[in-house]
Design a protein around this motif. Structure first.
Motif, PDB file in Angstrom:
ATOM      1  N   LEU A  59     -50.051  -1.991  30.390  1.00  0.00           N
ATOM      2  CA  LEU A  59     -50.649  -0.953  30.334  1.00  0.00           C
ATOM      3  C   LEU A  59     -52.086  -0.753  30.885  1.00  0.00           C
ATOM      4  O   LEU A  59     -52.528   0.108  31.667  1.00  0.00           O
ATOM      5  N   ALA A  60     -52.643  -1.781  30.813  1.00  0.00           N
ATOM      6  CA  ALA A  60     -54.033  -1.931  31.341  1.00  0.00           C
ATOM      7  C   ALA A  60     -54.118  -1.778  32.758  1.00  0.00           C
ATOM      8  O   ALA A  60     -54.943  -1.338  33.719  1.00  0.00           O
ATOM      9  N   GLU A  61     -53.138  -2.460  33.337  1.00  0.00           N
ATOM     10  CA  GLU A  61     -52.879  -2.542  34.844  1.00  0.00           C
ATOM     11  C   GLU A  61     -52.614  -0.977  35.357  1.00  0.00           C
ATOM     12  O   GLU A  61     -53.165  -0.495  36.438  1.00  0.00           O
ATOM     13  N   ALA A  62     -51.915  -0.229  34.699  1.00  0.00           N
ATOM     14  CA  ALA A  62     -51.609   1.157  35.104  1.00  0.00           C
ATOM     15  C   ALA A  62     -52.798   1.927  35.055  1.00  0.00           C
ATOM     16  O   ALA A  62     -53.252   2.813  35.692  1.00  0.00           O
ATOM     17  N   VAL A  63     -53.687   1.703  33.596  1.00  0.00           N
ATOM     18  CA  VAL A  63     -54.915   2.347  33.457  1.00  0.00           C
ATOM     19  C   VAL A  63     -55.949   2.000  34.370  1.00  0.00           C
ATOM     20  O   VAL A  63     -56.674   2.814  34.986  1.00  0.00           O
ATOM     21  N   THR A  64     -56.066   0.822  34.957  1.00  0.00           N
ATOM     22  CA  THR A  64     -56.804   0.241  35.938  1.00  0.00           C
ATOM     23  C   THR A  64     -56.552   1.163  37.264  1.00  0.00           C
ATOM     24  O   THR A  64     -57.575   1.597  37.991  1.00  0.00           O
ATOM     25  N   LEU A  65     -55.168   1.021  37.527  1.00  0.00           N
ATOM     26  CA  LEU A  65     -54.915   1.728  38.932  1.00  0.00           C
ATOM     27  C   LEU A  65     -55.214   3.116  38.832  1.00  0.00           C
ATOM     28  O   LEU A  65     -55.950   3.632  39.849  1.00  0.00           O
ATOM     29  N   SER A  66     -55.092   3.878  37.890  1.00  0.00           N
ATOM     30  CA  SER A  66     -55.297   5.230  38.023  1.00  0.00           C
ATOM     31  C   SER A  66     -56.906   5.520  37.884  1.00  0.00           C
ATOM     32  O   SER A  66     -57.302   6.389  38.399  1.00  0.00           O
ATOM     33  N   THR A  67     -57.467   4.543  37.192  1.00  0.00           N
ATOM     34  CA  THR A  67     -58.997   4.788  37.113  1.00  0.00           C
ATOM     35  C   THR A  67     -59.689   4.574  38.459  1.00  0.00           C
ATOM     36  O   THR A  67     -60.516   5.412  38.708  1.00  0.00           O
ATOM     37  N   GLY A 109     -58.071   5.143  41.012  1.00  0.00           N
ATOM     38  CA  GLY A 109     -58.097   6.371  41.736  1.00  0.00           C
ATOM     39  C   GLY A 109     -58.909   7.548  41.467  1.00  0.00           C
ATOM     40  O   GLY A 109     -59.547   8.222  42.217  1.00  0.00           O
ATOM     41  N   GLY A 110     -59.165   7.625  39.880  1.00  0.00           N
ATOM     42  CA  GLY A 110     -60.095   8.621  39.571  1.00  0.00           C
ATOM     43  C   GLY A 110     -61.571   8.587  40.293  1.00  0.00           C
ATOM     44  O   GLY A 110     -62.071   9.379  40.709  1.00  0.00           O
ATOM     45  N   VAL A 111     -62.138   7.213  40.239  1.00  0.00           N
ATOM     46  CA  VAL A 111     -63.473   6.810  40.773  1.00  0.00           C
ATOM     47  C   VAL A 111     -63.582   7.345  42.292  1.00  0.00           C
ATOM     48  O   VAL A 111     -64.352   7.977  42.707  1.00  0.00           O
ATOM     49  N   LEU A 126     -59.260  12.166  32.386  1.00  0.00           N
ATOM     50  CA  LEU A 126     -57.895  12.378  32.573  1.00  0.00           C
ATOM     51  C   LEU A 126     -57.208  11.487  33.608  1.00  0.00           C
ATOM     52  O   LEU A 126     -55.976  11.104  33.383  1.00  0.00           O
ATOM     53  N   SER A 127     -57.756  10.965  34.884  1.00  0.00           N
ATOM     54  CA  SER A 127     -57.274   9.943  35.523  1.00  0.00           C
ATOM     55  C   SER A 127     -56.675   8.748  34.520  1.00  0.00           C
ATOM     56  O   SER A 127     -55.657   8.187  34.829  1.00  0.00           O
ATOM     57  N   SER A 128     -57.504   8.420  33.605  1.00  0.00           N
ATOM     58  CA  SER A 128     -57.337   7.070  32.884  1.00  0.00           C
ATOM     59  C   SER A 128     -55.948   7.595  31.983  1.00  0.00           C
ATOM     60  O   SER A 128     -55.181   6.542  31.933  1.00  0.00           O
ATOM     61  N   LEU A 129     -56.133   8.604  31.510  1.00  0.00           N
ATOM     62  CA  LEU A 129     -55.077   9.202  30.547  1.00  0.00           C
ATOM     63  C   LEU A 129     -53.768   9.136  31.125  1.00  0.00           C
ATOM     64  O   LEU A 129     -52.759   8.751  30.611  1.00  0.00           O
ATOM     65  N   ILE A 130     -53.722   9.769  32.583  1.00  0.00           N
ATOM     66  CA  ILE A 130     -52.474   9.705  33.317  1.00  0.00           C
ATOM     67  C   ILE A 130     -52.068   8.377  33.575  1.00  0.00           C
ATOM     68  O   ILE A 130     -50.672   8.029  33.622  1.00  0.00           O
ATOM     69  N   GLY A 131     -52.855   7.546  33.972  1.00  0.00           N
ATOM     70  CA  GLY A 131     -52.405   6.184  33.866  1.00  0.00           C
ATOM     71  C   GLY A 131     -51.943   5.512  32.505  1.00  0.00           C
ATOM     72  O   GLY A 131     -50.714   4.819  32.713  1.00  0.00           O
ATOM     73  N   LEU A 132     -52.501   5.848  31.611  1.00  0.00           N
ATOM     74  CA  LEU A 132     -51.881   5.444  30.137  1.00  0.00           C
ATOM     75  C   LEU A 132     -50.400   6.108  30.110  1.00  0.00           C
ATOM     76  O   LEU A 132     -49.498   5.156  29.614  1.00  0.00           O
ATOM     77  N   ILE A 133     -50.282   7.430  30.096  1.00  0.00           N
ATOM     78  CA  ILE A 133     -49.006   7.978  29.881  1.00  0.00           C
ATOM     79  C   ILE A 133     -48.216   7.253  30.888  1.00  0.00           C
ATOM     80  O   ILE A 133     -46.933   6.905  30.613  1.00  0.00           O
ATOM     81  N   ALA A 134     -48.377   7.171  32.260  1.00  0.00           N
ATOM     82  CA  ALA A 134     -47.302   6.681  33.326  1.00  0.00           C
ATOM     83  C   ALA A 134     -46.969   5.338  33.007  1.00  0.00           C
ATOM     84  O   ALA A 134     -46.034   4.898  33.265  1.00  0.00           O
ATOM     85  N   GLY A 135     -48.034   4.558  32.299  1.00  0.00           N
ATOM     86  CA  GLY A 135     -47.683   3.093  32.192  1.00  0.00           C
ATOM     87  C   GLY A 135     -46.916   2.757  30.851  1.00  0.00           C
ATOM     88  O   GLY A 135     -46.501   1.733  30.709  1.00  0.00           O
TER      89      GLY A 135
END
Ligand SMILES: Nc1ncnc2c1ncn2[C@@H]1O[C@H](COP(=O)(O)OP(=O)(O)OP(=O)(O)O)[C@@H](O)[C@H]1O
Ligand SMILES: [Mg+2]
Lengths: 248, 398
Positions: free
Chosen positions: B323-331, B333-335, B370-379
């Motif tokens: 999960l952390a990997e997915a959230v990090t990836l998307s975050t 991206g967000g930054v 939102l970007s972190s949330l997307i990572g969370l959901i996708a992960g």
């Protein structure tokens, strides 16, 4: 190399130890279509603290399955498994993970090192999972590297190490949590004679220091080194030989 | 496992597969940049419009003839009594009233010597500059007159002066508006455009003369500016009561500046939200990218997951790792998306300063979240898959 020196403690002082592991009438069956494979068939076994056990037998006889049950990676279909006197069959998956972390070390034929982590980091991994403080970790890992003769290789990635070095890193990782039970499935299977001998020497040294060692092997020479030799056939323990002393 | 260690492991993994990570995050980067940019433009437009409107001040109530019953425009009903100059005068006497501006608006040609210019013509009162916050640049504004018919004076906008008088002083000159003669007594300072409506291309004449000029029975609007000692609710009630008394019924509509700004504001906010949502579609695509990468990742690292479990990692730990990997990836991206948006904003600011782009910090933070949330959901799905792997099966996989 600082490992080969196993003349210290005598086996007799280990005899009086209580059982670390007790298996009672363990069944592990696999259903393959119509056919039921009895990988373990009513296996009972007691391992004492400081035991050095080799497990041999033909391919498919259930050696790895036995090791997986002992390592709490797999659950028996029937029977009781007591670890340090406490039953484990009904524990939750997370509790078993915790028992594994504190009591059991694994060594695999194919090392299973994480390719993007250095030797030091691979050894450190169990400590990280256990939440050990970084300072404490650094000290323990440095000591371990020293003991394994890998200090100079600490920052190397697995693919920069020889097979023997990789297996020593894997052993370091297996014992960094100071487990009572060390389970090795064909630890020398991928190694040349010299590296294999080095790894065996290391494992035996650990046993001498008190760890209960179980080695699954096809190598008869290696199997004969153990004080206790199990032979498995068709999911059953066919013979259980004990030697009063280590013979070379 | 401690949080910094988790983060370290995750960044190590991401760094190891850099190309894939970059490509995966790119989807989120574009999505977040789109959302941030679109909402910033929406917000820019909103605040631009609001600024334009609130320059008239907040303590203004506009009265229009006709009752706005169905929400459509009133004033077409035959029974409606027109708003008269007398109504405006009566309101002037009411308590708390500071200024009253009767308004008659039309368009017409202004002639001076041989030159003619078509402009907007406002019939207003002497209170207009104070009420609408217009300053007189030259001369003076229309004088106050009591009851009697006003003198034919006119005050012109900046552009009219430039175009019609071309350097001559307009003060004291006679101009012709729709056949009537007016003497120019003042010039209003340049006001610029308001929503594409040129405020400098106008002429102001007394409201009573404008009624004659456009042949109208009543005023189009009366603006009442009240003192800060009271509020718009009280004033609306007061004006309503007075006018009902004078007209016998409620055949007029009051719009307070508050209402006007509030409804305008909500319309524009909804618009901003709508474009933001449009941009989120690209975020969705980015989310699918993360899902794909994470699913592949779990499959490729199956034996590693088995190893972690053998080393005593709990299911929860494996779950949190992925999960952390997915959230990090998307975050990440967000930054990067916000950085990209910052670059675009800076370029716009340098090369097109008028472009209404206004980054709204809460929206940017929401975009990041939102970007972190997307990572969370996708992960979630891949991470659950990883945590549910049977350790033996996982270890067996090479
Ligand atoms: N997950 C599984 N599903 C089905 N059958 C299995 C599974 N795991 C083991 N078996 C079967 O159980 C039997 C014992 O397997 P096990 O891996 O313990 O043998 P082994 O003694 O370790 O053999 P080898 O020396 O080749 O490693 C085999 O017949 C094998 O096919
Ligand atoms: Mg095997």
């Amino acid at each position: 190399m600082s490992v080969a020196n196993r003349s210290s403690s005598s086996p007799s002082q280990l005899k009086s130890a209580e059982p670390v592991v007790a298996l009672h009438e363990i069944n592990r069956h696999f259903q393959l279509g119509e056919q039921t494979v009895k990988a373990l068939d009513a296996v009972s076994l007691e391992l004492l603290a400081g035991d050095y056990v080799s497990v041999m037998g033909p391919s498919g006889s259930g050696k790895s399955t036995l090791l997986n049950i002992l390592g709490l990676l797999d659950r028996p279909d029937a029977g009781a498994y007591l670890l340090n006197g406490a039953p484990t069959q009904d524990l939750s998956e997370e509790k078993r993970a915790r028992l594994r972390q504190q009591n059991i070390g694994f060594v695999f034929q194919s090392y299973h090192l994480i390719p993007r982590m250095s030797a030091r980091e691979n050894i450190e991994l169990p400590l990280i999972l256990a939440g050990t403080a970084p300072k404490e970790r650094a000290r323990m890992v440095s000591e371990m590297l020293e003991r394994l003769g890998l200090t100079a290789r600490a920052s190397h990635l697995p693919n920069q190490l020889s097979g023997g070095q990789r297996q020593r890193v894997a052993i370091g990782r297996a014992i960094i949590m100071k487990p009572k039970l060390l389970l090795a499935d064909e630890p020398t299977g991928n190694l040349d004679t010299q590296s294999g001998a080095d790894v065996v020497t290391l494992l035996e040294e650990l046993n001498t220091q008190g760890i209960t060692l179980v080695v699954v092997t096809h190598d008869v020479e290696l199997g004969k080194r153990a004080r206790r030799q199990l032979r498995m056939v068709d999911g059953r323990i066919q013979s259980d030989l004990r030697q009063s002393d280590v013979s070379d | 496992m401690k949080a910094p260690d988790l983060l370290k492991m995750v960044t190590r993994t991401i760094n190891f597969g850099r190309t894939r990570a970059v490509l995966t995050s790119l989807g989120i980067t574009i999505g977040i940049a789109a959302v941030a940019l679109l909402t910033s433009i929406g917000e820019g437009v909103r605040s631009y419009v609001m600024d334009e409107f609130s320059q008239f001040g907040a303590r203004i109530i506009a009265i229009n003839p006709g009752k706005n019953v169905t929400g459509g425009m009133g004033g077409i009903l035959s029974t409606v009594r027109p708003l008269s100059l007398q109504d405006a005068e009566a309101l002037r006497q009411a308590p708390y009233v500071e200024y009253v501006v009767p308004v008659v608006q039309g368009a017409g040609a202004i002639e001076y010597k041989q030159r003619t210019r078509n402009v907007d013509i406002f019939g207003v009162s002497a209170d207009m500059p104070a009420a609408w916050r217009f300053a007189v640049a030259q001369g003076r504004f229309l004088p106050r007159n009591n009851d009697a018919r006003s003198s034919p004076y006119a005050v012109i906008g900046h552009k009219v002066k430039q175009e019609l008088f071309q350097g001559e002083s307009p003060l004291g000159q006679l101009i012709r508006i729709g056949g009537m003669r007016f003497r120019v007594i003042g010039v209003i300072e340049p006001k610029g455009d308001m929503l594409g409506f040129d405020l400098d291309d106008t002429a102001y004449i007394p409201a009573d003369l404008a009624l004659d000029l456009f042949n109208r029975e009543g005023l189009m609007e009366v603006d009442v500016i009240f003192s800060p000692a009271t509020d718009s609710t009280y004033m609306s009630a007061l004006i309503k009561k007075m006018l009902i008394q004078r007209h016998g019924r409620e055949d007029f509509t009051l719009i307070t500046q508050d209402q006007m700004l509030t409804s305008l504001n909500s319309i524009l906010s909804v618009l901003t939200l709508a474009v933001g949502l449009l941009g989120s579609i690209s975020l969705l695509v980015g989310g699918v990218g993360i899902l794909t990468t994470m699913t592949t990742s779990v499959r490729e690292r199956t034996s590693e997951i088995g190893l972690l479990r053998a080393l005593g990692a709990t299911r929860a730990q494996v779950l949190s790792l992925f999960l952390a990997e997915a959230v990090t990836l998307s975050t990440i991206g967000g930054v990067c998306g916000l950085l990209l948006m910052g670059v675009v904003t800076a370029l716009a600011f340098l090369f097109a300063p008028e472009f209404p782009i206004r980054p709204h910090v809460p929206f940017l933070l929401i975009a990041l979240l939102l970007s972190s949330l997307i990572g969370l959901i996708a992960g979630v799905v891949p991470a659950l898959q990883a945590s549910r792997l049977n350790p033996i099966d996982a270890l067996r996989t090479e």
